[in-house]
Write an enzyme that holds these catalytic residues in place. Structure first.
Site, PDB file in Angstrom:
ATOM      1  CE1 TYR A 143      -3.076   3.087   0.977  1.00  0.00           C
ATOM      2  CE2 TYR A 143      -1.849   3.172   3.039  1.00  0.00           C
ATOM      3  CZ  TYR A 143      -2.757   3.731   2.148  1.00  0.00           C
ATOM      4  OH  TYR A 143      -3.329   4.946   2.431  1.00  0.00           O
ATOM      5  CE  LYS A 147      -2.364   5.937  -1.033  1.00  0.00           C
ATOM      6  NZ  LYS A 147      -3.481   6.505  -1.783  1.00  0.00           N
TER       7      LYS A 147
HETATM    8  P1  NAI Z   1     -11.630   4.664   2.111  1.00  0.00           P
HETATM    9  O1  NAI Z   1     -11.186   3.255   1.952  1.00  0.00           O
HETATM   10  O2  NAI Z   1     -12.661   4.973   3.132  1.00  0.00           O
HETATM   11  O3  NAI Z   1     -12.125   5.242   0.720  1.00  0.00           O
HETATM   12  C1  NAI Z   1     -11.519   4.922  -0.518  1.00  0.00           C
HETATM   13  C2  NAI Z   1     -12.601   4.934  -1.580  1.00  0.00           C
HETATM   14  O4  NAI Z   1     -11.977   4.612  -2.829  1.00  0.00           O
HETATM   15  C3  NAI Z   1     -13.706   3.914  -1.328  1.00  0.00           C
HETATM   16  O5  NAI Z   1     -14.974   4.537  -1.331  1.00  0.00           O
HETATM   17  C4  NAI Z   1     -13.550   2.922  -2.469  1.00  0.00           C
HETATM   18  O6  NAI Z   1     -14.796   2.406  -2.923  1.00  0.00           O
HETATM   19  C5  NAI Z   1     -12.876   3.768  -3.530  1.00  0.00           C
HETATM   20  N1  NAI Z   1     -12.130   2.928  -4.454  1.00  0.00           N
HETATM   21  C6  NAI Z   1     -11.257   1.934  -4.152  1.00  0.00           C
HETATM   22  N2  NAI Z   1     -10.815   1.349  -5.264  1.00  0.00           N
HETATM   23  C7  NAI Z   1     -11.411   1.970  -6.301  1.00  0.00           C
HETATM   24  C8  NAI Z   1     -11.355   1.804  -7.706  1.00  0.00           C
HETATM   25  N3  NAI Z   1     -10.601   0.841  -8.269  1.00  0.00           N
HETATM   26  N4  NAI Z   1     -12.100   2.616  -8.483  1.00  0.00           N
HETATM   27  C9  NAI Z   1     -12.875   3.585  -7.933  1.00  0.00           C
HETATM   28  N5  NAI Z   1     -12.973   3.782  -6.596  1.00  0.00           N
HETATM   29  C10 NAI Z   1     -12.240   2.989  -5.792  1.00  0.00           C
HETATM   30  O7  NAI Z   1     -10.299   5.499   2.384  1.00  0.00           O
HETATM   31  P2  NAI Z   1     -10.173   6.956   3.012  1.00  0.00           P
HETATM   32  O8  NAI Z   1      -9.816   6.841   4.419  1.00  0.00           O
HETATM   33  O9  NAI Z   1     -11.354   7.751   2.614  1.00  0.00           O
HETATM   34  O10 NAI Z   1      -8.887   7.480   2.245  1.00  0.00           O
HETATM   35  C11 NAI Z   1      -8.991   8.221   1.039  1.00  0.00           C
HETATM   36  C12 NAI Z   1      -7.615   8.324   0.407  1.00  0.00           C
HETATM   37  O11 NAI Z   1      -6.712   8.946   1.300  1.00  0.00           O
HETATM   38  C13 NAI Z   1      -6.995   6.982   0.035  1.00  0.00           C
HETATM   39  O12 NAI Z   1      -6.244   7.158  -1.147  1.00  0.00           O
HETATM   40  C14 NAI Z   1      -6.074   6.697   1.193  1.00  0.00           C
HETATM   41  O13 NAI Z   1      -5.006   5.865   0.798  1.00  0.00           O
HETATM   42  C15 NAI Z   1      -5.600   8.104   1.538  1.00  0.00           C
HETATM   43  N6  NAI Z   1      -5.209   8.220   2.936  1.00  0.00           N
HETATM   44  C16 NAI Z   1      -6.181   8.274   3.911  1.00  0.00           C
HETATM   45  C17 NAI Z   1      -5.821   8.433   5.219  1.00  0.00           C
HETATM   46  C18 NAI Z   1      -6.841   8.606   6.283  1.00  0.00           C
HETATM   47  O14 NAI Z   1      -6.449   8.842   7.417  1.00  0.00           O
HETATM   48  N7  NAI Z   1      -8.132   8.513   6.009  1.00  0.00           N
HETATM   49  C19 NAI Z   1      -4.408   8.472   5.620  1.00  0.00           C
HETATM   50  C20 NAI Z   1      -3.479   8.423   4.514  1.00  0.00           C
HETATM   51  C21 NAI Z   1      -3.888   8.319   3.216  1.00  0.00           C
HETATM   52  C1  15L Z   2      -3.528   5.382   5.928  1.00  0.00           C
HETATM   53  O1  15L Z   2      -2.855   5.545   4.919  1.00  0.00           O
HETATM   54  C2  15L Z   2      -4.836   4.681   5.896  1.00  0.00           C
HETATM   55  O2  15L Z   2      -5.505   4.864   4.658  1.00  0.00           O
HETATM   56  C3  15L Z   2      -5.748   5.121   7.022  1.00  0.00           C
HETATM   57  O3  15L Z   2      -6.851   4.221   7.095  1.00  0.00           O
HETATM   58  C4  15L Z   2      -5.012   5.150   8.358  1.00  0.00           C
HETATM   59  O4  15L Z   2      -4.697   3.867   8.736  1.00  0.00           O
HETATM   60  C5  15L Z   2      -3.781   6.021   8.252  1.00  0.00           C
HETATM   61  O5  15L Z   2      -2.984   5.708   7.119  1.00  0.00           O
HETATM   62  C6  15L Z   2      -2.859   5.961   9.476  1.00  0.00           C
HETATM   63  O6  15L Z   2      -1.659   5.853   9.306  1.00  0.00           O
HETATM   64  O7  15L Z   2      -3.370   6.068  10.594  1.00  0.00           O
END
Ligand code: NAI
Ligand code: 15L
Length: 274
Positions: A143, A147
């Site tokens: 993962y 990134k």
């Molecule tokens: P999440 O898992 O809740 O949302 C990701 C969304 O992307 C989901 O709704 C999923 O259906 C959609 N998705 C996945 N694969 C797909 C595809 N092939 N085509 C279209 N849609 C697709 O994740 P979250 O927490 O909302 O994170 C959003 C972004 O931010 C991600 O890229 C994640 O890696 C990044 N991120 C989030 C963090 C956090 O604390 N929430 C921390 C670091 C990075």
């Molecule tokens: C991420 O990149 C994940 O998408 C999120 O779900 C959290 O686990 C976050 O990092 C984290 O480091 O807490």
């Protein structure tokens, strides 16, 4: 550049996408939503996979910028990560190139540098000892590796095609921090919206990498490149510290889950459930 108004929000059905659908319209954006799942309350959302080039082209047509959140957001098999995060991000940049979209904000992650040891010592960490944004990348998972790829892809599309990107290495963006580690890496949703707004509107960013967190008392990394975009965080996780430390104890250097920026991703990463 002219301030963007119409923004394609990928991953709009996810946790962060849902928070940004609540918060970003107040900055004047009109959001076009895309996700592989239906997006609650958004009947006009594009429901498409990132592998669907035709749908991506239509979705990016006419937007001023893209906020790219869609991804497998935890650890998964290399094949799954390859398809969604690596190939999916490539397809989106190709669609942006084909349709002339010139600004992307890419949701990178702290897990691109997850094996970096956290700065030693008691918080607050002295400014000179904070982890810089140009620290060598040390992904902690496939993962995190995806990134790193996204950041490099963003650099290539800037150098080769003049598409600007801000890659935001997000810490933990949830309504509140739930672990002692998160006291250091938490980004409040409101600060997240401030940072994404700065990343969407700042001029001449080329490809800029920033850490994404609030101004936490226990912060581990340098927010300098984010502040240079005009980001002014207003939140600090410290108000949650006493309760979380009473429940979980302080971070312990002897515990491998506590040694690195990526926390427990370095030893037992949470697995994407689908
Ligand atoms: P999440 O898992 O809740 O949302 C990701 C969304 O992307 C989901 O709704 C999923 O259906 C959609 N998705 C996945 N694969 C797909 C595809 N092939 N085509 C279209 N849609 C697709 O994740 P979250 O927490 O909302 O994170 C959003 C972004 O931010 C991600 O890229 C994640 O890696 C990044 N991120 C989030 C963090 C956090 O604390 N929430 C921390 C670091 C990075
Ligand atoms: C991420 O990149 C994940 O998408 C999120 O779900 C959290 O686990 C976050 O990092 C984290 O480091 O807490």
């Amino acid at each position: 550049m002219t301030a963007p108004r119409t923004v394609l929000l990928t991953g709009a059905a996810g946790g962060l996408g849902t928070l940004m659908r609540e918060l970003l319209p107040a900055y004047g954006y009109e959001l076009r939503c895309l996700d592989v799942r239906p997006v609650e309350g958004e009947p006009d959302a594009v429901v498409a996979d990132l592998s669907d080039r035709r749908a991506l082209r239509e979705a990016v047509r006419g937007v001023d910028a893209i906020l790219h959140l869609a991804a497998i957001s935890l650890e998964a098999s290399f094949e799954k990560i390859l398809r969604a995060n690596i190939e999916g991000t490539y397809h989106l940049y190709e669609a942006a190139r084909e349709e002339g979209v010139k600004r992307v904000v890419f949701a990178s992650s702290n897990h691109a540098v997850g094996f970096t040891p956290r700065p030693p010592g008691e918080p607050p960490i002295a400014p000179g000892a904070l982890i810089p944004v140009d620290t060598p990348r040390r992904p902690d998972t496939y993962y995190g590796l995806s990134k790193c790829f996204g950041e490099d892809l963003a650099q290539l599309y800037w150098d080769q095609h003049g598409i600007e990107t801000v890659s935001v290495r997000i810490g933990s963006c949830f309504r509140r921090p739930s672990t002692v580690r998160m006291l250091s890496v938490w980004m409040s949703p409101e600060d997240g919206a401030r940072l994404f707004h700065a990343a969407l509107t700042a001029g001449d960013v080329g490809h800029t990498v920033v850490y994404g967190s609030s101004a936490n008392t226990r912060i581990w990394w340098d927010l300098g490149s984010a502040r240079a975009l005009g980001y002014e965080p207003r939140d600090d996780s410290e108000r949650f510290a006493a309760e979380l430390i009473a429940e979980q104890g302080e971070l312990d250097e002897g515990n491998p889950d506590h040694r690195c920026l990526g926390g427990h991703f370095v030893t037992r990463p949470p697995i994407w459930p689908h």
